[in-house]
Design a protein around this motif. Structure first.
Motif, mmCIF file in Angstrom:
data_model
loop_
_atom_site.group_PDB
_atom_site.id
_atom_site.type_symbol
_atom_site.label_atom_id
_atom_site.label_comp_id
_atom_site.label_asym_id
_atom_site.label_seq_id
_atom_site.Cartn_x
_atom_site.Cartn_y
_atom_site.Cartn_z
ATOM 1 N N LYS A 12 4.036 54.052 46.318
ATOM 2 C CA LYS A 12 3.818 52.507 45.879
ATOM 3 C C LYS A 12 3.613 51.798 47.116
ATOM 4 C CE LYS A 12 6.484 52.865 41.454
ATOM 5 N NZ LYS A 12 7.612 52.723 40.850
ATOM 6 N N LYS A 13 4.678 51.897 48.035
ATOM 7 C CA LYS A 13 4.367 51.213 49.292
ATOM 8 C C LYS A 13 4.073 51.865 50.515
ATOM 9 C CE LYS A 13 8.173 48.074 47.809
ATOM 10 N NZ LYS A 13 9.810 47.655 48.262
ATOM 11 N N PRO A 16 4.076 51.840 57.688
ATOM 12 C CA PRO A 16 3.637 50.755 58.605
ATOM 13 C C PRO A 16 2.386 50.915 59.168
ATOM 14 C CG PRO A 16 6.124 50.944 58.853
ATOM 15 C CD PRO A 16 5.505 52.290 58.054
ATOM 16 N N CYS A 17 1.923 52.007 59.253
ATOM 17 C CA CYS A 17 0.583 52.450 59.613
ATOM 18 C C CYS A 17 -0.689 52.031 58.904
ATOM 19 C CB CYS A 17 0.340 53.842 60.348
ATOM 20 S SG CYS A 17 0.181 55.070 59.122
ATOM 21 N N GLY A 18 -0.220 51.800 57.660
ATOM 22 C CA GLY A 18 -1.023 51.414 56.442
ATOM 23 C C GLY A 18 -1.343 52.381 55.531
ATOM 24 N N CYS A 19 -1.056 53.717 55.900
ATOM 25 C CA CYS A 19 -1.339 54.881 54.728
ATOM 26 C C CYS A 19 -0.274 54.966 53.703
ATOM 27 C CB CYS A 19 -1.194 56.115 55.674
ATOM 28 S SG CYS A 19 -1.567 57.567 54.837
ATOM 29 N N LYS A 20 -0.900 55.442 52.613
ATOM 30 C CA LYS A 20 0.092 55.684 51.487
ATOM 31 C C LYS A 20 0.339 57.020 51.174
ATOM 32 C CE LYS A 20 -0.385 51.334 48.974
ATOM 33 N NZ LYS A 20 -0.792 50.630 47.559
ATOM 34 N N GLU A 21 -0.481 58.030 51.706
ATOM 35 C CA GLU A 21 -0.111 59.326 51.440
ATOM 36 C C GLU A 21 0.781 60.172 52.394
ATOM 37 O OE1 GLU A 21 -3.530 61.759 51.091
ATOM 38 O OE2 GLU A 21 -4.876 60.380 50.121
ATOM 39 N N PHE A 22 1.636 60.883 51.801
ATOM 40 C CA PHE A 22 2.563 61.628 52.644
ATOM 41 C C PHE A 22 2.674 63.245 52.276
ATOM 42 C CE2 PHE A 22 3.902 57.463 52.662
ATOM 43 C CZ PHE A 22 4.468 57.075 54.256
ATOM 44 N N GLU A 23 3.089 63.943 52.897
ATOM 45 C CA GLU A 23 3.088 65.351 52.648
ATOM 46 C C GLU A 23 4.648 65.672 52.578
ATOM 47 O OE1 GLU A 23 2.017 69.776 54.584
ATOM 48 O OE2 GLU A 23 1.211 67.942 55.565
ATOM 49 N N ILE A 24 5.083 66.486 51.525
ATOM 50 C CA ILE A 24 6.442 66.934 51.609
ATOM 51 C C ILE A 24 6.738 68.074 52.370
ATOM 52 C CG2 ILE A 24 8.260 67.600 50.040
ATOM 53 C CD1 ILE A 24 7.142 64.786 49.241
ATOM 54 N N LEU A 25 7.690 67.847 53.394
ATOM 55 C CA LEU A 25 7.955 68.829 54.349
ATOM 56 C C LEU A 25 9.359 69.681 53.761
ATOM 57 C CD1 LEU A 25 7.343 67.206 57.540
ATOM 58 C CD2 LEU A 25 5.767 68.716 56.370
ATOM 59 N N ARG A 26 10.024 68.984 53.174
ATOM 60 C CA ARG A 26 11.633 69.513 53.033
ATOM 61 C C ARG A 26 12.185 68.805 51.688
ATOM 62 N NH1 ARG A 26 17.002 68.557 55.951
ATOM 63 N NH2 ARG A 26 17.838 68.417 53.970
ATOM 64 N N PRO A 45 16.096 59.546 51.072
ATOM 65 C CA PRO A 45 17.194 59.987 50.167
ATOM 66 C C PRO A 45 16.274 60.241 48.913
ATOM 67 C CG PRO A 45 17.973 57.951 51.029
ATOM 68 C CD PRO A 45 16.770 58.172 51.633
ATOM 69 N N ARG A 46 16.822 61.502 48.055
ATOM 70 C CA ARG A 46 16.156 61.640 46.866
ATOM 71 C C ARG A 46 15.786 60.734 45.788
ATOM 72 N NH1 ARG A 46 14.975 66.245 43.617
ATOM 73 N NH2 ARG A 46 15.675 67.790 45.162
ATOM 74 N N ASN A 47 16.822 59.899 45.398
ATOM 75 C CA ASN A 47 16.606 58.688 44.576
ATOM 76 C C ASN A 47 15.475 57.633 44.831
ATOM 77 O OD1 ASN A 47 18.238 57.335 46.442
ATOM 78 N ND2 ASN A 47 19.977 56.799 45.090
ATOM 79 N N ASN A 52 9.853 55.755 44.213
ATOM 80 C CA ASN A 52 8.691 55.173 45.052
ATOM 81 C C ASN A 52 7.287 56.054 45.072
ATOM 82 O OD1 ASN A 52 10.278 52.860 45.777
ATOM 83 N ND2 ASN A 52 10.759 53.623 47.498
ATOM 84 N N ILE A 53 7.548 57.252 44.245
ATOM 85 C CA ILE A 53 6.017 58.109 44.411
ATOM 86 C C ILE A 53 5.354 57.430 43.068
ATOM 87 C CG2 ILE A 53 5.358 60.356 43.638
ATOM 88 C CD1 ILE A 53 7.693 61.493 44.883
ATOM 89 N N LYS A 54 4.133 57.078 43.610
ATOM 90 C CA LYS A 54 3.280 56.684 42.675
ATOM 91 C C LYS A 54 2.605 57.668 41.657
ATOM 92 C CE LYS A 54 -0.455 53.408 42.385
ATOM 93 N NZ LYS A 54 -1.264 52.425 43.131
ATOM 94 N N LYS A 55 1.992 58.903 42.417
ATOM 95 C CA LYS A 55 1.507 59.882 41.817
ATOM 96 C C LYS A 55 1.672 61.169 42.965
ATOM 97 C CE LYS A 55 -3.460 58.917 42.861
ATOM 98 N NZ LYS A 55 -4.902 58.699 42.287
ATOM 99 N N ILE A 56 1.448 62.352 42.187
ATOM 100 C CA ILE A 56 1.420 63.546 43.033
ATOM 101 C C ILE A 56 -0.251 63.914 43.110
ATOM 102 C CG2 ILE A 56 2.004 66.199 43.287
ATOM 103 C CD1 ILE A 56 4.387 65.167 41.487
#
Length: 62
Positions: A12-13, A16-26, A45-47, A52-56
Motif C-alpha cells: 500500500k505504501k 523511500p525509493c518510490g517503488c511499491k513492489e517487493f520480493e518475498i525472501l523469507r 513483522p508478519r502482522n 500492508n500487502i495490496k496484492k500478490i
C-alpha cells in the motif's frame, strides 16, 4: 494470506525509493523482503506486512 517465497507483492505504501513492489525472501514470524527497484532488504513483522500487502502479483504481472 497465501504468500510463498519468491512471490512479488505490491504494498500500500511505497519504499523511500518510490517503488511499491517487493520480493518475498523469507517467511516466518518476520518476513524478509527485497525492494525490486533499489535492492534494499528489510525485515518486517508478519502482522504488519499482512496488513500492508495490496496484492500478490501473478506470473503475468511479473
Amino acid at each position: 494470506m497465501k504468500v510463498n517465497v519468491g512471490d512479488r507483492v505490491e504494498m500500500k505504501k511505497p519504499h523511500p525509493c518510490g517503488c511499491k513492489e517487493f520480493e518475498i525472501l523469507r517467511i516466518g514470524m518476520d518476513f524478509k523482503i527485497r525492494c525490486t527497484n533499489c535492492g534494499r532488504e528489510v525485515m518486517v513483522p508478519r502482522n504488519k506486512i499482512e496488513k500492508n500487502i495490496k496484492k500478490i502479483l501473478t506470473d503475468k504481472e511479473k
